[in-house]
Design a protein around this motif. Sequence first.
Motif, short mmCIF file in Angstrom:
data_model
loop_
_atom_site.label_atom_id
_atom_site.label_comp_id
_atom_site.label_asym_id
_atom_site.label_seq_id
_atom_site.Cartn_x
_atom_site.Cartn_y
_atom_site.Cartn_z
N TRP A 1 71.07 44.04 12.39
CA TRP A 1 69.64 43.99 12.09
C TRP A 1 69.31 42.82 11.17
N ILE A 2 70.22 42.49 10.29
CA ILE A 2 70.04 41.31 9.44
C ILE A 2 70.94 40.21 9.98
N PRO A 3 70.38 39.09 10.44
CA PRO A 3 71.20 38.04 11.06
C PRO A 3 72.30 37.53 10.13
N VAL A 4 73.47 37.33 10.72
CA VAL A 4 74.59 36.76 9.98
C VAL A 4 74.45 35.24 9.91
N HIS A 5 74.09 34.65 11.06
CA HIS A 5 73.88 33.20 11.13
C HIS A 5 72.39 32.96 11.41
N TRP A 6 71.68 32.44 10.44
CA TRP A 6 70.25 32.24 10.56
C TRP A 6 69.95 30.95 11.32
N ASN A 7 68.99 31.08 12.27
CA ASN A 7 68.62 29.92 13.09
C ASN A 7 67.11 29.86 13.27
N ALA A 8 66.38 30.42 12.31
CA ALA A 8 64.94 30.56 12.45
C ALA A 8 64.24 29.22 12.59
N TRP A 9 64.62 28.27 11.76
CA TRP A 9 63.93 26.99 11.77
C TRP A 9 64.00 26.33 13.14
N GLN A 10 65.18 26.31 13.74
CA GLN A 10 65.34 25.65 15.03
C GLN A 10 64.63 26.43 16.14
N ASN A 11 64.70 27.76 16.11
CA ASN A 11 64.04 28.56 17.15
C ASN A 11 62.54 28.37 17.14
N TYR A 12 61.92 28.52 15.98
CA TYR A 12 60.47 28.44 15.89
C TYR A 12 59.97 27.00 16.06
N THR A 13 60.77 26.04 15.65
CA THR A 13 60.40 24.63 15.88
C THR A 13 60.38 24.32 17.36
N GLU A 14 61.37 24.85 18.09
CA GLU A 14 61.41 24.63 19.54
C GLU A 14 60.22 25.29 20.23
N VAL A 15 59.86 26.48 19.76
CA VAL A 15 58.72 27.19 20.36
C VAL A 15 57.41 26.44 20.11
N TRP A 16 57.18 26.02 18.88
CA TRP A 16 55.89 25.44 18.51
C TRP A 16 55.76 23.97 18.85
N PHE A 17 56.86 23.22 18.76
CA PHE A 17 56.75 21.77 18.92
C PHE A 17 57.73 21.21 19.95
N GLY A 18 58.28 22.06 20.79
CA GLY A 18 59.24 21.60 21.80
C GLY A 18 58.55 21.05 23.03
#
Length: 262
Positions: free
Chosen positions: A33-50
Amino acid sequence: MFVFSLLFLMPFFWMISASFKIEADVFNFPIQWIPVHWNAWQNYTEVWFGKYPFYTYYWNSIKISVLTTLISCTVSSLAAYGFSKVQFPAGKWLFLIVLATYMVPGQAILIPQFILYRSVGFFDTHMGLIVLNSFSVLGTFMLRQFFMGIHNEYIESAKMEGAGHFRIYYSIALPLVRPAIATYAILRFIWTWNDYQNPLIFLRTDKLYTIQLAMQKFSSINGEFYSLIMAAAVSAIFPLLIVFLIGQKSVIEGISMGGVKG
């Protein structure tokens, strides 16, 4: 109720958690439930500005939803006041005819609507979607019930002071049913934001797409990357959470107002 609410919220929590993970950790079992390896910045950047930027479709959905909500609340409240407080010949029969149109499924009139909109130039435009969703029989019926709860003595007193129907509607009736208007506005915004069928049929140009069509296209392009899809899904529902949290008090007041008469 708290335990059952957690069961309903678990998919929502998993969606948020997955949106912050790297792809390899999305389907780990047991669930992290709590991510071990955080990748939020890359995921949301790809969604919004990819390659398929969400900010364009966000703006389209916000514009359509806000304008539709404003127009629909105005039209529905005026019609509701007219049907509840203005006496005119065949008023009850006219309201029954309007109410009967709600029994016709929307899918049954899609083809006539498509032909009409194409002939008047509303096809493949945001104005077409705004006009299509701005007139609601359900909104008129719901608000009429609240207007009927206003005592006629208020209306008669205002008439004796020389006020016309529009002044009575604006200065007296509308403030008294403000929780109901807020409740309907929230529902109308959510319905318009989540609408998938009408944009799918009446829009063809990619830059005019709403967030729902963008989600479908984004999922087809990134179908194997569930972390990106979950980030897009979180982005798509975030405005709805804000609207509901802001208007939650008004919704409760509207329900209480409808349950207590006299």
